[in-house]
Design a protein around this motif. Structure first.
Motif, PDB file in Angstrom:
ATOM      1  N   SER A 116      40.677  17.990  49.481  1.00 41.07           N
ATOM      2  CA  SER A 116      41.623  18.391  47.941  1.00 41.07           C
ATOM      3  C   SER A 116      41.741  18.766  46.653  1.00 41.07           C
ATOM      4  CB  SER A 116      43.340  18.698  48.887  1.00 41.07           C
ATOM      5  OG  SER A 116      43.518  17.607  48.478  1.00 41.07           O
ATOM      6  N   ARG A 117      42.276  19.067  46.019  1.00 43.22           N
ATOM      7  CA  ARG A 117      42.107  19.064  44.464  1.00 43.22           C
ATOM      8  C   ARG A 117      41.074  18.529  44.052  1.00 43.22           C
ATOM      9  NH1 ARG A 117      49.031  19.248  44.264  1.00 43.22           N
ATOM     10  NH2 ARG A 117      48.969  21.167  45.441  1.00 43.22           N
TER      11      ARG A 117
ATOM     12  N   THR B 128      49.565   4.314  49.146  1.00 47.97           N
ATOM     13  CA  THR B 128      48.142   4.170  48.754  1.00 47.97           C
ATOM     14  C   THR B 128      47.949   3.872  46.785  1.00 47.97           C
ATOM     15  OG1 THR B 128      46.746   5.699  47.676  1.00 47.97           O
ATOM     16  CG2 THR B 128      45.748   3.820  49.937  1.00 47.97           C
TER      17      THR B 128
ATOM     18  N   LEU C 217      48.904  23.138  57.091  1.00 50.88           N
ATOM     19  CA  LEU C 217      49.324  21.792  58.025  1.00 50.88           C
ATOM     20  C   LEU C 217      50.508  22.627  58.905  1.00 50.88           C
ATOM     21  CD1 LEU C 217      49.139  18.182  56.522  1.00 50.88           C
ATOM     22  CD2 LEU C 217      47.148  20.139  57.897  1.00 50.88           C
TER      23      LEU C 217
ATOM     24  N   ILE D  61      42.663  15.142  56.040  1.00 53.27           N
ATOM     25  CA  ILE D  61      42.676  15.447  53.912  1.00 53.27           C
ATOM     26  C   ILE D  61      42.461  13.820  53.427  1.00 53.27           C
ATOM     27  CG2 ILE D  61      43.694  16.822  52.959  1.00 53.27           C
ATOM     28  CD1 ILE D  61      44.386  18.541  55.325  1.00 53.27           C
ATOM     29  N   VAL D  62      42.091  14.357  52.572  1.00 51.22           N
ATOM     30  CA  VAL D  62      41.695  13.333  51.527  1.00 51.22           C
ATOM     31  C   VAL D  62      42.625  13.197  50.540  1.00 51.22           C
ATOM     32  CG1 VAL D  62      41.103  11.117  50.392  1.00 51.22           C
ATOM     33  CG2 VAL D  62      39.919  12.019  52.483  1.00 51.22           C
TER      34      VAL D  62
ATOM     35  N   ASN E 245      52.763  22.957  47.044  1.00 53.89           N
ATOM     36  CA  ASN E 245      52.167  22.529  47.875  1.00 53.89           C
ATOM     37  C   ASN E 245      51.236  23.837  49.835  1.00 53.89           C
ATOM     38  OD1 ASN E 245      51.565  20.638  50.405  1.00 53.89           O
ATOM     39  ND2 ASN E 245      53.590  19.847  50.397  1.00 53.89           N
TER      40      ASN E 245
ATOM     41  N   LYS F 209      40.983   9.694  41.977  1.00 48.96           N
ATOM     42  CA  LYS F 209      40.338   8.710  43.193  1.00 48.96           C
ATOM     43  C   LYS F 209      38.829   9.536  42.280  1.00 48.96           C
ATOM     44  CE  LYS F 209      42.877   8.351  47.145  1.00 48.96           C
ATOM     45  NZ  LYS F 209      43.560   9.801  47.755  1.00 48.96           N
TER      46      LYS F 209
ATOM     47  N   LEU G 265      48.284  23.201  50.083  1.00 49.60           N
ATOM     48  CA  LEU G 265      48.065  22.059  52.221  1.00 49.60           C
ATOM     49  C   LEU G 265      49.640  21.987  52.605  1.00 49.60           C
ATOM     50  CD1 LEU G 265      46.097  19.931  52.802  1.00 49.60           C
ATOM     51  CD2 LEU G 265      47.806  17.948  52.348  1.00 49.60           C
TER      52      LEU G 265
ATOM     53  N   ALA H 231      53.016  15.617  56.876  1.00 49.27           N
ATOM     54  CA  ALA H 231      53.060  16.915  56.440  1.00 49.27           C
ATOM     55  C   ALA H 231      53.153  17.979  57.373  1.00 49.27           C
ATOM     56  CB  ALA H 231      51.607  16.346  55.756  1.00 49.27           C
TER      57      ALA H 231
ATOM     58  N   GLU I 150      44.338  26.843  47.714  1.00 49.88           N
ATOM     59  CA  GLU I 150      44.560  26.203  48.615  1.00 49.88           C
ATOM     60  C   GLU I 150      45.269  26.406  50.087  1.00 49.88           C
ATOM     61  OE1 GLU I 150      45.171  22.173  47.658  1.00 49.88           O
ATOM     62  OE2 GLU I 150      47.033  22.230  48.082  1.00 49.88           O
TER      63      GLU I 150
HETATM   64  N1  LIG Z   1      46.794  19.062  48.235  1.00 50.81           N
HETATM   65  C1  LIG Z   1      47.126  18.246  48.898  1.00 50.81           C
HETATM   66  N2  LIG Z   1      48.755  18.493  48.243  1.00 50.81           N
HETATM   67  C2  LIG Z   1      49.276  17.518  49.002  1.00 50.81           C
HETATM   68  N3  LIG Z   1      49.305  16.866  50.306  1.00 50.81           N
HETATM   69  C3  LIG Z   1      48.368  16.238  49.903  1.00 50.81           C
HETATM   70  C4  LIG Z   1      46.670  16.967  49.118  1.00 50.81           C
HETATM   71  N4  LIG Z   1      45.926  16.810  50.138  1.00 50.81           N
HETATM   72  C5  LIG Z   1      46.104  15.541  50.567  1.00 50.81           C
HETATM   73  N5  LIG Z   1      47.309  15.309  50.766  1.00 50.81           N
HETATM   74  C6  LIG Z   1      47.914  14.784  51.395  1.00 50.81           C
HETATM   75  O1  LIG Z   1      47.844  13.148  50.356  1.00 50.81           O
HETATM   76  C7  LIG Z   1      47.528  12.061  51.785  1.00 50.81           C
HETATM   77  C8  LIG Z   1      46.155  11.137  51.128  1.00 50.81           C
HETATM   78  O2  LIG Z   1      46.278  10.811  50.817  1.00 50.81           O
HETATM   79  P1  LIG Z   1      45.021   8.929  50.413  1.00 50.81           P
HETATM   80  O3  LIG Z   1      44.793   8.305  51.771  1.00 50.81           O
HETATM   81  O4  LIG Z   1      45.872   8.916  49.354  1.00 50.81           O
HETATM   82  O5  LIG Z   1      43.864  11.073  50.240  1.00 50.81           O
HETATM   83  C9  LIG Z   1      47.827  12.785  52.895  1.00 50.81           C
HETATM   84  O6  LIG Z   1      49.161  12.841  52.996  1.00 50.81           O
HETATM   85  C10 LIG Z   1      47.554  14.204  53.381  1.00 50.81           C
HETATM   86  O7  LIG Z   1      48.163  15.212  54.065  1.00 50.81           O
END
Ligand SMILES: Nc1ncnc2c1ncn2[C@@H]1O[C@H](COP(=O)(O)O)[C@@H](O)[C@H]1O
Ligand SMILES: Nc1ncnc2c1ncn2[C@@H]1O[C@H](COP(=O)(O)O)[C@@H](O)[C@H]1O
Ligand SMILES: Nc1ncnc2c1ncn2[C@@H]1O[C@H](COP(=O)(O)O)[C@@H](O)[C@H]1O
Ligand SMILES: Nc1ncnc2c1ncn2[C@@H]1O[C@H](COP(=O)(O)O)[C@@H](O)[C@H]1O
Ligand SMILES: [Mg+2]
Ligand SMILES: [Mg+2]
Ligand SMILES: [Mg+2]
Ligand SMILES: [Mg+2]
Ligand SMILES: [Mg+2]
Ligand SMILES: [Mg+2]
Ligand SMILES: [Mg+2]
Ligand SMILES: [Mg+2]
Lengths: 215, 215, 215, 215, 215, 215, 215, 215
Positions: F37-38, H88, F200, F8-9, F194, F14, F196, G185, F96
């Motif tokens: 997401s989002r 990141t 999970l 999940i990104v 949260n 971004k 998401l 998560a 979500e």
């Molecule tokens: N809408 C969301 N709410 C909470 N956590 C998220 C959401 N979308 C992605 N993540 C978490 O953010 C991380 C990915 O972040 P990134 O590497 O910045 O894309 C992963 O641990 C996902 O499980």
């Protein structure tokens, strides 16, 4: 006889089209007042001008000070409410409380700019204020007005903390805590800036008064 | 006709001698009920047994559940109040609210153990509760009972958060915030564990009801 | 002429022997008043009766209301201070402020029990209060007294929040925030229950007044 | 002789037309200084250029550093105030305090950039600072400057926490708490960024000094 | 050469029997110092007198000021640490930091009673303090000492907030936030009253110093 | 058989180019669902239209209500999840949760607008809700819905506080604390908004159910 | 087949007589386990020795580590739970979770002393832990164990923050917030020290597993 | 030999003209590195292109990742620093720490994306990390990385909480509290997002190392 709580749509985050659609459906589906709160002037104009509402039976009105759209307001009944506020920046919240209360049939009087640092202005109004069936006090900063008014009148006092102020007002948290700790016993409190909540608490009281009167 | 707020002495931090002296002077100096709140049984006994009070005209009574000493209670009037509470540990606060309200002349009914996790028990009482002129809801933990009751009745609902609970109840702060944020509009709130404040808010309402009735 | 800040020993956590030793050394090592704050009666008696102090040149006095031990108090000068407090439970803090101020040479008047819920009592004292060179306001709960007094007088107002109160008083935090947010401009604030700090702020002002007078 | 508190309009949230109207009416309705605080340069220009004010008897001035509009400033009197500030980002608040104080007749000196991490710079100014009748200390971050200055001077110290800083400065809350806990006794505090409040506290002190001088 | 972190038992909540057993097993199972922290005098005596420890090879010592039990302390090495503290009530935490650091082989100097309200006392020690390899600063109230010392020395400064203070010290939270916001850059912070944590941070630094020296 | 957690990104912050690149590489480097997401509608369109993804083997889909981009969703398995939400403003978080859960193979049913102020609507769904293998409850304001649902069903209840609300909702903190203090035992909670995280958590539960089924 | 939630009496604030009476009535009025939580040894002995319980059909047992009284425990079923805890002071909460879970029929394994500062000890247990149907993680201080375990296993992880710790642990608030913010998560959280709540969440999961198995 | 702290200008709130002027004057008035922090790319370009700097002796460089402008960087010395970060979004803070440290002469290595939910990635770097003279750990969310790294290395660990995260991360407060409560003893902490502060703490350590080496 008064019935349940009125229909109140929360304006923020809705387009004028969405508002118009909800209002149209509420006007059709129920009786009594329909309100939309926290509506800016331009959105209000566009809601009021929407085809489905223009062609409807009930025409709405916009109360700019209260940021309120109102359809089918109740006529003023016999229950009297006084809304007292402290500073000019408490005005919008006070006017929301007054506007909603008026729309649902309370007989509303407003007193603005009664900050406690000018105690004599408050005292000059004391007798008039204490004649109401209940009082809503709207104040920010340190919220002291609720204590002073609570000490001056024997009727219900509903305090509304506002998010105005600076220094250590913390977006209304200081006023909220102060009102909950009022040394004037029996004062009750609603959430920060919740003028609507105070008006609906007044509506609840009016419901009891009406019910008793109609027995 | 109902007059002003009753005399209520806050017990904690005072010796039984100090309490007896204050009560003696209040009984002499004013009319109407005199109350002392948050008094433990032994202090109460010793106050009631003090020479000046034993020899006085008005005899006091101790309400152990409400931790309340009462002199010259008013007879029950026509204003009806229902006190609803959630868990057994909310009991003392609920009984304080009920005890004070009763002493100052409200017609009080109590419903205990109505936690929202057992929603059917609440619903079974809904009709009875909604018959009152106003309702006081006493709850700790997440304070959800105020929202449920607020949704079931149209009359004034005064919510009292209690300091019971654990986990994240934070000495009543969670219940306080939850009640101030209730999705049931028009619910008003007093401070944590402030059963007395809720009863005095009820007194304010009774004042308005009496005043209108006597017009 | 007034000199620097007086010597003040913080009593809590020290044995009477330790206090006696510190005081003996301070009396020998400097001129002017020596004070010990927050001393209970029994500790005070035992300090005053300790051999080294009994045989000393300067005899101490215990001010029970202020919980203060004082050696070599200054005579009252020409700077007048009024200490105003709200409720009975604010008494100890108000008396600490008054006691320290008196010991260091201010001309102190005290007004107790001036809660804002009884605004007329405050107004009855307004003229008298406004005659002082400065005012200390001591209040708990919602601390509204600071705003009311700040609006009534033109001289410096130092507000002391106290940890009294319940419901949402949060050990004085509510009064502290309210006083910092006072709508009466130019009010300044010290920490919770810090009667001593307020007295020393008064001392600073007296220093300026004396210095100007002696020019 | 100095009289009451000056008229100060809070600029934010008001249009230049609204400000011009309020100022016009204040200039007509009372004597003494009229100020508008927190005004940006463009709004200020437009207020000063408004027809009703251009044609008026009293011409206003804009103090850009203090973001202040001033009409009818008082000439500097004999009461001396030093405003000390810690970092460059504390500048606007310090200049607001200094600007207001100057406009209402105090004799103001400013010392900027006296952060405690460079203690020798502060010490180099110590004698000069301690010559004032009172000192305002403006600092953000950990607000330590109030303690250091409070230890260096015997006259009144009014501390103003600012909302500058990062890391754990929490919009001025850290500085506020630190100043209230200052180990330099007798320091008093106003709300976050409240330069105006500090100036008005100085005004209160000047009122007492003038009153005594005029006896 | 220095190895890993020393064995440190947290005393509170353990009986002297439990402590004796744990210490016995640690002395047997590893080399180097074994410490028990936050031990009151009577518990310490009873631990030291327990049969298994009395008969052991290594004899323990009790450091009452630091409330520390120590077995097999390291001899002082070449890494020098200065522990600076502000008020008398910061003493126990400062002594814990010093005691632990000494037991694990640092060369410790202590400077007490260096409150920032008396800035000249600090300056008198500045040169001596800045000779150390690193400095631990222990202070409560507003924690300003960390900023002043951080500005005076170029070596690592580890700040320990203490829970002492009143008014708005909030059990050390104020000092903690102030230290984290120090205007003296590069100061690092450990938890409230965590003298032990500061000493172990010093140990980590000594590890690096030793490791480099031994290359 | 279900394997580990899906990819999940987190979309915010971004660019669509960055998202397209990350997704391309995840699609190549692993099996199973890839989600972003989002994501707002315009960004989504631009990601889906990016050359590398258009030419890829797996085509993505955008779920606008859930603000979710999904590649290679799993087909619905046998584990059933019900997502219940309180108000219209809780919708995005609920969707979500539902969207993510669906994409990773749960069999999802949604029930919206079940605020506790209208308890009868909830009861009308009770039987249907309790048939699921687990329930996610999404609510803001006072978060009371979690307690009511927790009392109605015996299966796992995961509560998601939302940042909706006003007055004293404090951006979801009130709902968070209320859910953690739920009087309905065995309810567990994830962070504010949260959805998401809740999905999970449901995935973890499905992992156990699948693992046992496959034994 | 598993039915609803078990009967659990909260011990604190109840006398042994009250507990005995409640338990007697619960044993008579329902089937399945009856538990009393947070009972000290002496109270437990006195409850177990009370006439009505001694003469009853079901004999209770006291689990001192879990501070739990249990009547009619269920035999261990097929649902496996692992309870992992970080430090020795987390023990009582971990044992409460384990004790309750065992009494209501889960197959419980416990792993203590797995602080994240010794990451290799955790890794040594990773495989064993991940074999369970679900995992409860109990940790105070910074609560990091929940994140590490959440990253190691794919099954449900229920995190219980404990009130242990010092420095900035703030009675469990730090661990609570950390667990809610876990970068692993799908971890869910219960209130501070709420071992019981975690066990009941496990029970809810077991209910689903049993229900599916029995289909 | 290393001397005092480097000159570092805080960029936010300054125009490129102001920055250019300050830098020009610092380059003229002192030796050693001059840095400007938190500068966006366009401001940086405009500063670097300003006439006074273009014509100067020392040419500046912009480090976009670290948002840092640097003049006269020191060559890498013998003191080695490792900067470890979790996610990141922690990147900018980690790069600020690394960039500043590098500019002032430390020998810096960076390890990114070492979230504790993937513990094996951290372990794979453990040996390399522990070879440094000191370690800076940058993490948001629950900040657990500081505890894990603190347990893996014996050298100084400086933890930097970041304001990244959602749910209950509260703008870095959760990570800050968690790091201050780390179960890995001897970890020290700087303010939220304060990469610069961590680098300067590293500089202090390097000062001690250099000073000892030069003896
Ligand atoms: N809408 C969301 N709410 C909470 N956590 C998220 C959401 N979308 C992605 N993540 C978490 O953010 C991380 C990915 O972040 P990134 O590497 O910045 O894309 C992963 O641990 C996902 O499980
Ligand atoms: N200005 C307002 N302040 C507080 N609550 C409001 C306001 N306006 C509407 N509401 C409440 O918001 C709900 C309607 O929300 P919605 O369905 O989104 O329009 C009803 O419960 C109203 O009582
Ligand atoms: N009652 C009090 N309230 C606040 N501060 C006090 C009090 N009594 C003494 N102090 C201050 O405490 C310090 C003396 O502390 P100690 O050296 O422990 O006696 C001095 O700075 C006093 O000004
Ligand atoms: N910069 C300022 N900071 C704090 N209070 C202010 C400021 N400017 C004006 N005020 C106060 O705000 C009030 C005037 O508000 P208004 O009537 O809205 O102009 C007066 O009580 C002033 O003392
Ligand atoms: Mg106000
Ligand atoms: Mg409840
Ligand atoms: Mg008060
Ligand atoms: Mg500062
Ligand atoms: Mg200090
Ligand atoms: Mg809700
Ligand atoms: Mg832990
Ligand atoms: Mg992290």
């Amino acid at each position: 006889r008064r019935q349940g709580l009125p229909e109140i749509v929360y304006g923020p985050g809705k387009t004028s089209e969405e508002i118009a659609a909800i209002v149209t459906s509420l006007l059709a589906g129920c009786e009594g007042p329909v309100l939309v709160s926290r509506v800016e002037a331009d959105v209000a104009a566009s809601v009021l001008g929407s085809p489905e509402l223009v062609s409807g039976r009930d025409q709405g009105e916009y109360d700019a000070g209260a940021r309120l759209l109102v359809w089918r307001p109740r006529p003023a009944g016999t229950v009297s409410l006084t809304v007292v506020s402290a500073g000019t920046s408490d005005g919008p919240v006070a006017r929301e409380a007054a506007g909603v209360a008026r729309a649902i049939g309370l007989d509303v009087t407003e007193h603005a700019d009664l900050g406690v640092a000018g105690i004599h202005r408050i005292l000059g109004r004391a007798e008039e204020i204490s004649r109401a069936d209940l009082v809503i006090v709207v104040a920010g900063m340190e919220g002291a007005l609720a204590s002073v008014v609570g000490g001056l009148v024997a009727v219900p006092v509903i305090a509304v903390p506002t998010s105005t102020g600076y220094g250590a007002a913390f977006e209304g948290v200081t006023a909220l805590l102060a009102m909950l700790s009022s040394c004037a016993a029996g004062v009750t409190v609603v959430g920060i800036d919740n003028g609507l909540g105070a008006a609906l608490a007044a509506h609840r009281l009016a419901t009891t008064l009406d019910r008793r009167a109609s027995r």
